[in-house]
Design a protein around this motif. Structure first.
Motif, PDB file in Angstrom:
ATOM      1  N   THR A  73      36.722  25.683  40.621  1.00 46.70           N
ATOM      2  CA  THR A  73      36.468  25.533  39.192  1.00 46.70           C
ATOM      3  C   THR A  73      37.011  26.785  38.508  1.00 46.70           C
ATOM      4  O   THR A  73      37.384  27.750  39.168  1.00 46.70           O
ATOM      5  CB  THR A  73      34.959  25.421  38.910  1.00 46.70           C
ATOM      6  N   LYS A  74      37.031  26.767  37.180  1.00 43.90           N
ATOM      7  CA  LYS A  74      37.527  27.943  36.457  1.00 43.90           C
ATOM      8  C   LYS A  74      36.707  29.178  36.825  1.00 43.90           C
ATOM      9  O   LYS A  74      37.252  30.239  37.123  1.00 43.90           O
ATOM     10  CB  LYS A  74      37.457  27.676  34.948  1.00 43.90           C
ATOM     11  N   LYS A  75      35.390  29.030  36.840  1.00 42.67           N
ATOM     12  CA  LYS A  75      34.515  30.147  37.196  1.00 42.67           C
ATOM     13  C   LYS A  75      34.703  30.542  38.665  1.00 42.67           C
ATOM     14  O   LYS A  75      34.738  31.721  39.000  1.00 42.67           O
ATOM     15  CB  LYS A  75      33.061  29.781  36.938  1.00 42.67           C
ATOM     16  N   GLY A  76      34.836  29.550  39.542  1.00 45.09           N
ATOM     17  CA  GLY A  76      35.030  29.821  40.967  1.00 45.09           C
ATOM     18  C   GLY A  76      36.315  30.573  41.245  1.00 45.09           C
ATOM     19  O   GLY A  76      36.362  31.433  42.123  1.00 45.09           O
ATOM     20  N   ARG A  77      37.371  30.261  40.504  1.00 40.80           N
ATOM     21  CA  ARG A  77      38.655  30.945  40.711  1.00 40.80           C
ATOM     22  C   ARG A  77      38.617  32.372  40.177  1.00 40.80           C
ATOM     23  O   ARG A  77      39.331  33.237  40.666  1.00 40.80           O
ATOM     24  CB  ARG A  77      39.790  30.155  40.066  1.00 40.80           C
ATOM     25  N   LYS A  78      37.777  32.631  39.174  1.00 41.41           N
ATOM     26  CA  LYS A  78      37.686  33.980  38.604  1.00 41.41           C
ATOM     27  C   LYS A  78      36.732  34.878  39.388  1.00 41.41           C
ATOM     28  O   LYS A  78      36.816  36.096  39.291  1.00 41.41           O
ATOM     29  CB  LYS A  78      37.211  33.909  37.146  1.00 41.41           C
TER      30      LYS A  78
END
Length: 106
Positions: free
Chosen positions: A57-62
């Protein structure tokens, strides 16, 4: 004798995840080396131990991989230390952490 953080970080790459977390507490130098482990190595460590990568997810990738690993192990340890094994099993299965499930049965 102090080793450069790169050398300590290289040593960390060959340790199982629980040992990596214990080793980072040896000294402030080793703690710095822990934070310097490359993301590619973290991905291998995470795949080998908790049984999964951070969510795609966007948060997971960051999220830095070492933070994901620390959060996973801390959450799991809360259940085990409190002898709440059913909740630990539920947490591990819900999040795809197959190696953590294996730890429960040892």
């Amino acid at each position: 004798m102090d080793l450069p953080p790169e050398v300590v970080g290289h040593i960390f790459q060959f340790l199982p995840l629980p040992d990596v977390f214990r080793a980072r507490r040896v000294s402030s130098q080793w703690s710095i080396a822990f934070r310097c482990i490359p993301n590619s190595s973290w991905k291998r460590i995470l795949a080998d131990y908790p049984g999964g990568q951070p969510p795609n997810t966007k948060k997971g990738r960051k999220t830095p991989p070492f933070f994901f690993a620390m959060k996973t192990m801390n959450e799991f340890r809360k259940f085990v230390d409190g002898k709440r094994y059913e909740e630990a099993l539920f947490y591990a299965t819900r999040n795809g952490h197959h190696a953590l499930i294996n730890q429960l049965f040892k």
